[in-house]
Write an enzyme that holds these catalytic residues in place. Sequence first.
Site, PDB file in Angstrom:
ATOM      1  N   HIS A 159       0.837  -1.209   0.000  1.00  0.00           N
ATOM      2  CA  HIS A 159       0.000   0.000   0.000  1.00  0.00           C
ATOM      3  C   HIS A 159       0.872   1.260   0.000  1.00  0.00           C
ATOM      4  O   HIS A 159       0.665   2.172  -0.807  1.00  0.00           O
ATOM      5  CB  HIS A 159      -0.917  -0.019   1.237  1.00  0.00           C
ATOM      6  CG  HIS A 159      -1.760   1.201   1.414  1.00  0.00           C
ATOM      7  ND1 HIS A 159      -3.110   1.227   1.129  1.00  0.00           N
ATOM      8  CD2 HIS A 159      -1.459   2.453   1.856  1.00  0.00           C
ATOM      9  CE1 HIS A 159      -3.591   2.433   1.369  1.00  0.00           C
ATOM     10  NE2 HIS A 159      -2.606   3.200   1.829  1.00  0.00           N
ATOM     11  N   GLU A 160       1.857   1.294   0.888  1.00  0.00           N
ATOM     12  CA  GLU A 160       2.705   2.492   0.993  1.00  0.00           C
ATOM     13  C   GLU A 160       3.584   2.669  -0.250  1.00  0.00           C
ATOM     14  O   GLU A 160       3.732   3.777  -0.764  1.00  0.00           O
ATOM     15  CB  GLU A 160       3.577   2.427   2.257  1.00  0.00           C
ATOM     16  CG  GLU A 160       2.812   2.417   3.568  1.00  0.00           C
ATOM     17  CD  GLU A 160       1.799   3.542   3.688  1.00  0.00           C
ATOM     18  OE1 GLU A 160       1.991   4.619   3.114  1.00  0.00           O
ATOM     19  OE2 GLU A 160       0.759   3.324   4.353  1.00  0.00           O
ATOM     20  N   HIS A 163       1.747   4.112  -3.070  1.00  0.00           N
ATOM     21  CA  HIS A 163       1.606   5.581  -3.010  1.00  0.00           C
ATOM     22  C   HIS A 163       2.735   6.247  -3.797  1.00  0.00           C
ATOM     23  O   HIS A 163       2.541   7.266  -4.456  1.00  0.00           O
ATOM     24  CB  HIS A 163       1.642   6.075  -1.569  1.00  0.00           C
ATOM     25  CG  HIS A 163       0.306   6.043  -0.891  1.00  0.00           C
ATOM     26  ND1 HIS A 163      -0.821   6.625  -1.431  1.00  0.00           N
ATOM     27  CD2 HIS A 163      -0.083   5.519   0.305  1.00  0.00           C
ATOM     28  CE1 HIS A 163      -1.845   6.445  -0.603  1.00  0.00           C
ATOM     29  NE2 HIS A 163      -1.423   5.776   0.452  1.00  0.00           N
ATOM     30  N   TYR A 174      -4.076  14.711  -3.073  1.00  0.00           N
ATOM     31  CA  TYR A 174      -4.468  13.953  -1.881  1.00  0.00           C
ATOM     32  C   TYR A 174      -5.615  14.610  -1.116  1.00  0.00           C
ATOM     33  O   TYR A 174      -5.496  14.936   0.058  1.00  0.00           O
ATOM     34  CB  TYR A 174      -3.254  13.766  -0.978  1.00  0.00           C
ATOM     35  CG  TYR A 174      -3.347  12.554  -0.082  1.00  0.00           C
ATOM     36  CD1 TYR A 174      -3.545  11.283  -0.612  1.00  0.00           C
ATOM     37  CD2 TYR A 174      -3.229  12.674   1.291  1.00  0.00           C
ATOM     38  CE1 TYR A 174      -3.617  10.174   0.203  1.00  0.00           C
ATOM     39  CE2 TYR A 174      -3.290  11.569   2.117  1.00  0.00           C
ATOM     40  CZ  TYR A 174      -3.494  10.315   1.557  1.00  0.00           C
ATOM     41  OH  TYR A 174      -3.559   9.201   2.379  1.00  0.00           O
ATOM     42  N   GLU A 183      -5.845   6.609  -2.511  1.00  0.00           N
ATOM     43  CA  GLU A 183      -5.953   5.546  -1.509  1.00  0.00           C
ATOM     44  C   GLU A 183      -6.426   4.239  -2.148  1.00  0.00           C
ATOM     45  O   GLU A 183      -5.955   3.154  -1.797  1.00  0.00           O
ATOM     46  CB  GLU A 183      -6.912   5.967  -0.394  1.00  0.00           C
ATOM     47  CG  GLU A 183      -6.285   6.844   0.657  1.00  0.00           C
ATOM     48  CD  GLU A 183      -5.106   6.153   1.333  1.00  0.00           C
ATOM     49  OE1 GLU A 183      -5.198   4.958   1.662  1.00  0.00           O
ATOM     50  OE2 GLU A 183      -4.064   6.809   1.513  1.00  0.00           O
ATOM     51  N   ASP A 251     -10.230  13.804   7.361  1.00  0.00           N
ATOM     52  CA  ASP A 251      -9.425  12.871   6.559  1.00  0.00           C
ATOM     53  C   ASP A 251      -9.233  13.377   5.128  1.00  0.00           C
ATOM     54  O   ASP A 251      -9.427  12.634   4.166  1.00  0.00           O
ATOM     55  CB  ASP A 251     -10.114  11.493   6.579  1.00  0.00           C
ATOM     56  CG  ASP A 251      -9.301  10.403   5.887  1.00  0.00           C
ATOM     57  OD1 ASP A 251      -8.060  10.479   5.915  1.00  0.00           O
ATOM     58  OD2 ASP A 251      -9.924   9.505   5.301  1.00  0.00           O
ATOM     59  N   HIS A 256      -9.583   8.176   3.036  1.00  0.00           N
ATOM     60  CA  HIS A 256      -9.593   6.777   3.474  1.00  0.00           C
ATOM     61  C   HIS A 256     -11.021   6.257   3.642  1.00  0.00           C
ATOM     62  O   HIS A 256     -11.217   5.103   4.006  1.00  0.00           O
ATOM     63  CB  HIS A 256      -8.859   6.626   4.811  1.00  0.00           C
ATOM     64  CG  HIS A 256      -7.387   6.874   4.733  1.00  0.00           C
ATOM     65  ND1 HIS A 256      -6.848   8.124   4.907  1.00  0.00           N
ATOM     66  CD2 HIS A 256      -6.347   6.033   4.491  1.00  0.00           C
ATOM     67  CE1 HIS A 256      -5.524   8.038   4.800  1.00  0.00           C
ATOM     68  NE2 HIS A 256      -5.194   6.798   4.535  1.00  0.00           N
TER      69      HIS A 256
END
Lengths: 337, 86
Positions: A159-160, A163, A174, A183, A251, A256
């Site tokens: 996931h990271e 990004h 974002y 996301e 958020d 998310h």
Amino acid sequence: MCKTKCQIIPPHILEELAKRGNVSCKKTLNDTGRIAERRQTALNHLLLRNPILGDGDRFVYDCENKYEQRVTLVRKENGEVTGDVTADKAYDTSGFVRDYFRETFGLNSIDDNGLDIISNIHYGENYNNAFWDGDEMTYGDGDGKEFTDFASAIDVVAHELAHGVTQFLANLEYQSQSGALNEHFSDVFGTVIKQKYLNQDLSEADWLIGDSVVTDEFPGVAIRSMKAPGTANEFDTQPDHMDNYYNGTADNQGVHINSGIPNKAFYLSCLEIGIDDCALIWFETLKSLWRTANFNDMVETLVSVARDLASDSRISDRAVEAVSKSFSEVGLAPIVV
Amino acid sequence: MHYKIKITGGFVGFARTYEGETDISLTQLKALQRISKSNLRDKKVFRDGQQYNLTLTDNEQVYTLEFTEQEIPQDLMNLISSLKGG
């Protein structure tokens, strides 16, 4: 006489004065032209020069429970096993993710130019998070009560790292829908790579994100569910349909939260045509999207990409229908099918 | 001094709140408000960073500190860690 003061005089005035016989102004005009030409030539050389390609080497730094990155380098590419489970897991999983992108899509590391893959582990104390900061990844150990060892989870690492891939391809802004797409792509490649890592097929996959970073005390089974957004834990408010779209400001306007909507559509698409076809469609779509793309832009691009890939016989000929149907089920019907 | 920390965003996504008592002094609190920021502050592209909202109540006086992951001072992160762990 102009002398050096001519440099701040606009060119059209210099030109007019030069025409009237002012030698100093003519010289200044010529010098200015030469400098501009040299600058342009240098810029052209810079743009034409092949960038230095890296190998996507891995570097794992131990933050030693400080809130600082790159405190101590504990393992680098082809380096010895450290004995620290978190360090070795971060090394292995980041390598698996890098290799997946390379072998599946021909992507040379995060930026397609062989960028080094830097992981910071043991960040802070009781730190319940993992993040991508534009250059590198950073993972906390969790508080041990509800969360644990973010660096050891393949889906979190994927996931990271995704990004980073998104940053260098579409650079989706974002916030709001483009942020939710940012996301979404990270969850997509998080779950795809997790299934590859665990050698799972569709029937075995749990479609959970972050299930291995929550403890038994945590009130839920994972952080998110792509199969059933909003059900992963007691705090999970992800919608699975546009009818329940989050319009609040928290958020970054729900990056998310609203990612649950395309996440569900991805899951439904995978059931129809399989995870490999979907991964290719989504990756090619990511290459075609732009910074401010919204959900509708995404759906239109997905359909267009699926049509092209199907016509080249690279994916199932049912792909366009499958993707369209899946997004219609979450309230995002394509305008053109 | 009563504390309440609300952490939102991040990979985890949902809000987490921690509440209790801390023996932080007013002097320490003032220092926290002034100290240098995180080493992440120059990072422009930040994904899955958290937002921190810390409320400290001393009798009638309420102190509120709000930071992003990039901005938060390291000493304040250490304080939050100790509160979460305690």
